[in-house]
Design an enzyme around this catalytic site. Sequence first.
Site, PDB file in Angstrom:
ATOM      1  N   ASN A  86       0.852  -1.197   0.000  1.00 24.40           N
ATOM      2  CA  ASN A  86       0.000   0.000   0.000  1.00 24.40           C
ATOM      3  C   ASN A  86       0.896   1.259   0.000  1.00 24.40           C
ATOM      4  O   ASN A  86       1.571   1.557   0.990  1.00 24.40           O
ATOM      5  CB  ASN A  86      -0.900  -0.044   1.239  1.00 24.40           C
ATOM      6  CG  ASN A  86      -1.830   1.141   1.315  1.00 24.40           C
ATOM      7  OD1 ASN A  86      -1.433   2.268   1.093  1.00 24.40           O
ATOM      8  ND2 ASN A  86      -3.086   0.881   1.641  1.00 24.40           N
ATOM      9  N   GLU A 138      -2.680 -14.514   2.500  1.00 21.19           N
ATOM     10  CA  GLU A 138      -4.088 -14.155   2.596  1.00 21.19           C
ATOM     11  C   GLU A 138      -4.350 -13.586   3.989  1.00 21.19           C
ATOM     12  O   GLU A 138      -3.834 -14.125   4.980  1.00 21.19           O
ATOM     13  CB  GLU A 138      -4.927 -15.416   2.390  1.00 21.19           C
ATOM     14  CG  GLU A 138      -6.076 -15.171   1.425  1.00 21.19           C
ATOM     15  CD  GLU A 138      -6.957 -16.387   1.362  1.00 21.19           C
ATOM     16  OE1 GLU A 138      -8.148 -16.255   1.644  1.00 21.19           O
ATOM     17  OE2 GLU A 138      -6.419 -17.475   1.053  1.00 21.19           O
ATOM     18  N   ASP A 161      -1.625  -3.540   9.845  1.00 21.65           N
ATOM     19  CA  ASP A 161      -2.994  -3.849   9.444  1.00 21.65           C
ATOM     20  C   ASP A 161      -3.877  -2.775  10.065  1.00 21.65           C
ATOM     21  O   ASP A 161      -3.807  -2.510  11.261  1.00 21.65           O
ATOM     22  CB  ASP A 161      -3.432  -5.241   9.881  1.00 21.65           C
ATOM     23  CG  ASP A 161      -4.585  -5.710   8.994  1.00 21.65           C
ATOM     24  OD1 ASP A 161      -4.374  -5.917   7.787  1.00 21.65           O
ATOM     25  OD2 ASP A 161      -5.717  -5.820   9.508  1.00 21.65           O
ATOM     26  N   SER A 162      -4.654  -2.139   9.223  1.00 25.43           N
ATOM     27  CA  SER A 162      -5.382  -0.958   9.692  1.00 25.43           C
ATOM     28  C   SER A 162      -6.741  -0.892   9.025  1.00 25.43           C
ATOM     29  O   SER A 162      -7.037  -1.656   8.102  1.00 25.43           O
ATOM     30  CB  SER A 162      -4.551   0.293   9.404  1.00 25.43           C
ATOM     31  OG  SER A 162      -4.075   0.283   8.074  1.00 25.43           O
ATOM     32  N   PHE A 212      -4.633   9.206   1.605  1.00 24.50           N
ATOM     33  CA  PHE A 212      -5.065   8.119   0.717  1.00 24.50           C
ATOM     34  C   PHE A 212      -6.350   7.501   1.279  1.00 24.50           C
ATOM     35  O   PHE A 212      -6.820   7.886   2.351  1.00 24.50           O
ATOM     36  CB  PHE A 212      -3.956   7.059   0.582  1.00 24.50           C
ATOM     37  CG  PHE A 212      -3.650   6.307   1.855  1.00 24.50           C
ATOM     38  CD1 PHE A 212      -2.814   6.854   2.824  1.00 24.50           C
ATOM     39  CD2 PHE A 212      -4.207   5.048   2.106  1.00 24.50           C
ATOM     40  CE1 PHE A 212      -2.532   6.172   4.004  1.00 24.50           C
ATOM     41  CE2 PHE A 212      -3.927   4.349   3.274  1.00 24.50           C
ATOM     42  CZ  PHE A 212      -3.086   4.924   4.224  1.00 24.50           C
ATOM     43  N   GLY A 213      -6.896   6.560   0.540  1.00 24.42           N
ATOM     44  CA  GLY A 213      -8.035   5.769   1.023  1.00 24.42           C
ATOM     45  C   GLY A 213      -9.228   6.615   1.462  1.00 24.42           C
ATOM     46  O   GLY A 213      -9.728   7.464   0.731  1.00 24.42           O
ATOM     47  N   LYS A 226      -1.085  14.990   9.835  1.00 24.92           N
ATOM     48  CA  LYS A 226      -1.712  13.665   9.927  1.00 24.92           C
ATOM     49  C   LYS A 226      -0.860  12.726  10.787  1.00 24.92           C
ATOM     50  O   LYS A 226      -1.377  12.061  11.681  1.00 24.92           O
ATOM     51  CB  LYS A 226      -1.934  13.063   8.525  1.00 24.92           C
ATOM     52  CG  LYS A 226      -2.644  11.717   8.609  1.00 24.92           C
ATOM     53  CD  LYS A 226      -2.930  11.061   7.286  1.00 24.92           C
ATOM     54  CE  LYS A 226      -3.477   9.650   7.520  1.00 24.92           C
ATOM     55  NZ  LYS A 226      -3.544   8.826   6.319  1.00 24.92           N
ATOM     56  N   HIS A 234      -3.793   7.305  13.857  1.00 25.06           N
ATOM     57  CA  HIS A 234      -3.660   5.941  14.365  1.00 25.06           C
ATOM     58  C   HIS A 234      -2.269   5.396  14.036  1.00 25.06           C
ATOM     59  O   HIS A 234      -1.563   4.872  14.889  1.00 25.06           O
ATOM     60  CB  HIS A 234      -4.750   5.077  13.737  1.00 25.06           C
ATOM     61  CG  HIS A 234      -4.794   5.116  12.218  1.00 25.06           C
ATOM     62  ND1 HIS A 234      -4.571   6.272  11.502  1.00 25.06           N
ATOM     63  CD2 HIS A 234      -4.990   4.147  11.279  1.00 25.06           C
ATOM     64  CE1 HIS A 234      -4.654   6.006  10.198  1.00 25.06           C
ATOM     65  NE2 HIS A 234      -4.906   4.716  10.048  1.00 25.06           N
ATOM     66  N   ARG A 235      -1.850   5.558  12.783  1.00 31.17           N
ATOM     67  CA  ARG A 235      -0.566   4.997  12.341  1.00 31.17           C
ATOM     68  C   ARG A 235       0.596   5.787  12.934  1.00 31.17           C
ATOM     69  O   ARG A 235       1.575   5.193  13.387  1.00 31.17           O
ATOM     70  CB  ARG A 235      -0.501   5.014  10.803  1.00 31.17           C
ATOM     71  CG  ARG A 235       0.792   4.445  10.228  1.00 31.17           C
ATOM     72  CD  ARG A 235       0.699   4.209   8.730  1.00 31.17           C
ATOM     73  NE  ARG A 235      -0.399   3.295   8.426  1.00 31.17           N
ATOM     74  CZ  ARG A 235      -1.581   3.676   7.914  1.00 31.17           C
ATOM     75  NH1 ARG A 235      -1.808   4.927   7.576  1.00 31.17           N
ATOM     76  NH2 ARG A 235      -2.535   2.798   7.716  1.00 31.17           N
TER      77      ARG A 235
HETATM   78  P1  ITT Z   1      -1.040  -4.085   2.798  1.00 26.19           P
HETATM   79  O1  ITT Z   1      -1.752  -5.248   3.449  1.00 26.19           O
HETATM   80  O2  ITT Z   1      -0.236  -4.469   1.602  1.00 26.19           O
HETATM   81  O3  ITT Z   1      -0.243  -3.284   3.793  1.00 26.19           O
HETATM   82  P2  ITT Z   1      -3.730  -3.051   2.454  1.00 26.19           P
HETATM   83  O4  ITT Z   1      -4.246  -1.761   1.914  1.00 26.19           O
HETATM   84  O5  ITT Z   1      -4.339  -4.322   1.945  1.00 26.19           O
HETATM   85  O6  ITT Z   1      -2.142  -3.055   2.232  1.00 26.19           O
HETATM   86  P3  ITT Z   1      -4.931  -3.387   5.061  1.00 26.19           P
HETATM   87  O7  ITT Z   1      -5.483  -4.727   4.800  1.00 26.19           O
HETATM   88  O8  ITT Z   1      -4.318  -3.094   6.396  1.00 26.19           O
HETATM   89  O9  ITT Z   1      -3.793  -3.013   4.020  1.00 26.19           O
HETATM   90  O10 ITT Z   1      -6.093  -2.336   4.779  1.00 26.19           O
HETATM   91  C1  ITT Z   1      -6.014  -1.055   5.267  1.00 26.19           C
HETATM   92  C2  ITT Z   1      -7.101  -0.235   4.593  1.00 26.19           C
HETATM   93  O11 ITT Z   1      -7.702   0.630   5.567  1.00 26.19           O
HETATM   94  C3  ITT Z   1      -6.502   0.680   3.539  1.00 26.19           C
HETATM   95  O12 ITT Z   1      -6.438   0.022   2.287  1.00 26.19           O
HETATM   96  C4  ITT Z   1      -7.469   1.856   3.584  1.00 26.19           C
HETATM   97  O13 ITT Z   1      -8.627   1.543   2.872  1.00 26.19           O
HETATM   98  C5  ITT Z   1      -7.851   1.923   5.061  1.00 26.19           C
HETATM   99  N1  ITT Z   1      -6.941   2.816   5.812  1.00 26.19           N
HETATM  100  C6  ITT Z   1      -6.099   2.466   6.814  1.00 26.19           C
HETATM  101  N2  ITT Z   1      -5.381   3.522   7.229  1.00 26.19           N
HETATM  102  C7  ITT Z   1      -5.768   4.556   6.484  1.00 26.19           C
HETATM  103  C8  ITT Z   1      -5.383   5.919   6.425  1.00 26.19           C
HETATM  104  O14 ITT Z   1      -4.419   6.403   7.205  1.00 26.19           O
HETATM  105  N3  ITT Z   1      -5.975   6.697   5.532  1.00 26.19           N
HETATM  106  C9  ITT Z   1      -6.937   6.213   4.728  1.00 26.19           C
HETATM  107  N4  ITT Z   1      -7.358   4.957   4.696  1.00 26.19           N
HETATM  108  C10 ITT Z   1      -6.784   4.113   5.575  1.00 26.19           C
END
Ligand code: ITT
Length: 196
Positions: free
Chosen positions: A10, A41, A70-71, A151-152, A174, A179-180
Amino acid sequence: MKQIVIASTNKGKIKEFKEMLEPEGYEVLCLSDLPDYKEVEETGTIFQENAILKAAAVTNQYGIEAIADDSGLEIDAFNKEPGVHSARYLGHDTPYSYKNKVILERMEGIENRNCRYVCAIAWTKPNHEPHLFYDTVECQIALEAKGDNGFGYDPIVYYEPLQKTMAEMSAEEKNAISHRGKAIRKLEAFLDEAHK
Ligand code: ITT
């Protein structure tokens, strides 16, 4: 230079890890820097489980120290969904502009807009017990999407103390409250000790 591998693909996450760990003297590598990485997985039901699965996969495959994040976003009005399914919600490759629009529509008329970002970071190393670092940030689902940073889900996640969405914040803002950001500071304190 100390090296650390983050088991992630990510780009948004990796950027935030680099912003916080590089000034502390870490070179941050990710999965695309590892040859022939086999993705695991995410079968866990809680963030901590998935974080350990991802970090341990790298440690087991390459015999090296690794970290994984994991977030996700928990929305109280949706029984804490999308939660651990945040990346997969409405489809893994669906653009976030669409996912965010759907969430705003589903939230119409709902008074309780409370939500939180959750982050679990796992650290693994051969012949060591895994360690977990966890934190959250309490927010609200915004009334409309705002901002282009981050992002996201960031454009719809409103942080009341700064009166901004996460996507309207600078990277420094940020990382200071997220959280991160908070979980990475706990990890950093641990790494400083572990690498002495
Ligand atoms: P990796 O497992 O490869 O690290 P992933 O995106 O699949 O990437 P996760 O399963 O932990 O990782 O999913 C985290 C999701 O939560 C991420 O794709 C976003 O949709 C959301 N998310 C988490 N932290 C965020 C943030 O700081 N800002 C925006 N969205 C966030």
